[in-house]
Design an enzyme around this catalytic site. Structure first.
Site, PDB file in Angstrom:
ATOM      1  N   LYS A   1       0.860  -1.185   0.000  1.00 39.80           N
ATOM      2  CA  LYS A   1       0.000   0.000   0.000  1.00 39.80           C
ATOM      3  C   LYS A   1       0.896   1.234   0.000  1.00 39.80           C
ATOM      4  CE  LYS A   1      -3.941   1.770   2.679  1.00 39.80           C
ATOM      5  NZ  LYS A   1      -4.873   1.482   3.770  1.00 39.80           N
TER       6      LYS A   1
ATOM      7  N   SER B   1      -9.606   1.640   2.890  1.00 42.85           N
ATOM      8  CA  SER B   1      -8.756   2.442   2.046  1.00 42.85           C
ATOM      9  C   SER B   1      -7.723   1.634   1.265  1.00 42.85           C
ATOM     10  CB  SER B   1      -8.060   3.513   2.883  1.00 42.85           C
ATOM     11  OG  SER B   1      -7.200   2.914   3.844  1.00 42.85           O
TER      12      SER B   1
ATOM     13  N   SER C   1      -9.692  -0.946   6.933  1.00 43.94           N
ATOM     14  CA  SER C   1      -9.203  -0.762   5.567  1.00 43.94           C
ATOM     15  C   SER C   1      -8.601  -1.988   4.926  1.00 43.94           C
ATOM     16  CB  SER C   1      -8.181   0.365   5.528  1.00 43.94           C
ATOM     17  OG  SER C   1      -8.881   1.569   5.523  1.00 43.94           O
TER      18      SER C   1
HETATM   19  N1  GLN Z   1     -13.115   4.058   6.578  1.00 48.33           N
HETATM   20  C1  GLN Z   1     -12.213   4.196   7.684  1.00 48.33           C
HETATM   21  C2  GLN Z   1     -11.789   5.642   7.796  1.00 48.33           C
HETATM   22  O1  GLN Z   1     -12.005   6.381   6.866  1.00 48.33           O
HETATM   23  C3  GLN Z   1     -11.101   3.246   7.470  1.00 48.33           C
HETATM   24  C4  GLN Z   1      -9.769   3.727   7.604  1.00 48.33           C
HETATM   25  C5  GLN Z   1      -8.626   2.819   7.600  1.00 48.33           C
HETATM   26  O2  GLN Z   1      -8.664   1.693   8.112  1.00 48.33           O
HETATM   27  N2  GLN Z   1      -7.544   3.360   7.067  1.00 48.33           N
HETATM   28  O3  GLN Z   1     -11.262   6.072   8.775  1.00 48.33           O
END
Ligand code: GLN
Length: 434
Positions: free
Chosen positions: A35, A110, A134
């Site tokens: 990532k 994400s 995410s």
């Molecule tokens: N949807 C969550 C957020 O926006 C997930 C984030 C994550 O795990 N990076 O905070």
């Protein structure tokens, strides 16, 4: 030897990579991606943000260092929501990854690019990061296995932080066995990450899953049906299944967004257009004006929202009302999980309440509606618990994922459960035409 498709070509269609290795070495033992919020020598690390354009870190993140020394070749950095803020990977400055089952739909977020790469490229191992779901969310939307280990199990040295009390590095793959193969490789103590811990270390022989507590939540009819048939399948695997309720879960979402934004906003403070990435503003401006201009121009809308929200909840006068209260909720959730783990090996819920939405549906959602998508994936992240999303059915031709959450340090039970599940569940691969 690794055998790869034409990465630029598949990327034109699916946009899973923000950057692809300039030369591919085919004599490596395996290929992996990371990532884009993990640093790797030879690549930019932009975390989906325009403000980090041009940032070339001089060191490998701990997990990348370990994958490389195990014989892995890093084929590219995967696309993501800016700094991890989002659930659909639409908040990226480097293109929006497209779901391999239907390119008009999201890959989730994400770590959307990671899940897409894992779904599209055979034998691929993708390193993802989870703060609030995410890894689980995109794994579920793209029909792959995604594991977020116990908080602290994998070093975050080299991670561009989002919420330090929750961030963890994990793995996504089509093959459940890869999770069990590569998690031991990236795990372990690391003095460079103060939260890193490997006690007890990952078991060599994974323990079997014997009992599961199902927590019913609100989910679409298609998701519900897939979970019900998974429930039956688990019973036929001699797993004790019982339905329980978890009252504290309904407070998880607001508590998460208060804590994650508070931590996120402090982490974003270092990106002022002077130290990392873009530094091409008008240097004759006063410092405040310079960084306001750079941040206004190069940070995305959702990042700005999180900075404002997080700064607000940390402010004198509001701290007790929001931040301290959210910490209390987090403790209540951990206690409730712990009391369930006295009787069960794992908690099962759908990973997401619905299948991957179409981009036009997402564009019509308010910020609050998008946050609500995380209702089931946030609680284990708030609690530092290991969790895994596994494909368990299809609705409207799109994959449905179920999520198993285990007690701290019981990652091995999830890994063995996924391997057993894979023998039973026939996952459909997406038809990848390029
Ligand atoms: N949807 C969550 C957020 O926006 C997930 C984030 C994550 O795990 N990076 O905070």
């Amino acid at each position: 030897m690794i055998d790869l498709p034409d990465l630029s070509k598949i990327n034109e269609k699916y946009r899973m990579f923000s950057e692809i290795a300039s030369e591919i070495s085919t004599d490596a033992e395996f290929a992996f991606s990371a990532k884009d919020n993990l640093t790797a020598v030879g690549f930019q690390a932009r975390a989906g943000s325009a403000i980090l354009e041009g940032y070339r870190p001089l060191f490998d993140a701990a997990c990348i260092e370990k994958m490389r020394s195990a014989g892995g070749f890093l084929i590219g950095k995967t696309n993501m929501d800016e700094f991890g803020f989002g659930s659909f990977s639409m908040n990226s400055a480097y293109g929006i990854p497209r779901n391999p089952y239907d390119t008009e739909r999201s890959c989730g977020g994400s770590s959307g690019g990671a899940a897409c790469a894992a779904a599209v490229i055979d034998g691929h191992v993708a390193l993802g990061v989870s703060t609030g779901g995410s890894i689980a969310c995109p794994a579920s939307f793209c029909g792959v296995y995604g594991m977020a280990p116990t908080y602290g199990r994998v070093s975050r040295h080299g991670l561009i932080d989002y919420g330090n009390s929750m961030d963890k590095v994990g793995i996504l793959s089509q093959d459940a066995k890869d999770l069990g193969k590569y998690l031991p490789i990236i795990s372990g103590d690391d003095r460079r990450d103060p939260a890193s811990c490997n006690h007890p270390p990952l078991q060599k022989r994974f323990r079997k899953l014997r009992s599961v507590a199902i927590v019913k939540g609100e989910a679409s009819a298609g998701v519900d049906a897939a979970i019900r048939s998974a429930e039956e399948e688990l019973r036929s695997m001699s797993v004790d299944v019982e339905t329980v309720s978890m009252d504290s879960l309904r407070y998880a979402l607001p508590a998460y967004y208060v804590l994650a934004s508070a931590e996120g906003s402090t982490n974003i403070a270092r990106y002022c257009g002077l130290r990392y990435g873009r530094q091409d503003g008008d240097l004759s401006l006063k410092f405040d004006d310079y960084f306001t201009k750079m941040r206004s121009e190069y940070l995305g809308e959702e990042t700005k929202r999180r900075v404002i929200l997080g700064t607000f909840t940390r402010m004198m006068g509001f701290r007790d009302k929001y931040y301290a209260k959210a910490l209390g909720v987090r403790n209540a959730i951990i206690s409730e999980y712990k009391s369930i783990f006295e009787r069960f090996d794992a908690v099962l819920t759908p990973t997401m309440p619905f299948i991957s939405p179409r981009f036009d549906e997402i564009s019509g959602m308010s910020a609050l509606e998008t946050y609500r998508a995380d209702v089931l994936s946030v609680p284990p992240n708030l609690s530092g618990l290991p969790h895994i999303s596994m494909p368990c059915g299809y609705s409207e031709g799109m994959p449905v994922g179920m999520m198993l959450v285990a007690d701290h340090w019981n990652d091995d039970i999830l890994l063995s459960a996924a391997e057993e599940w894979q023998k039973r569940f026939d996952a459909r691969r997406p038809e990848v035409a390029i």
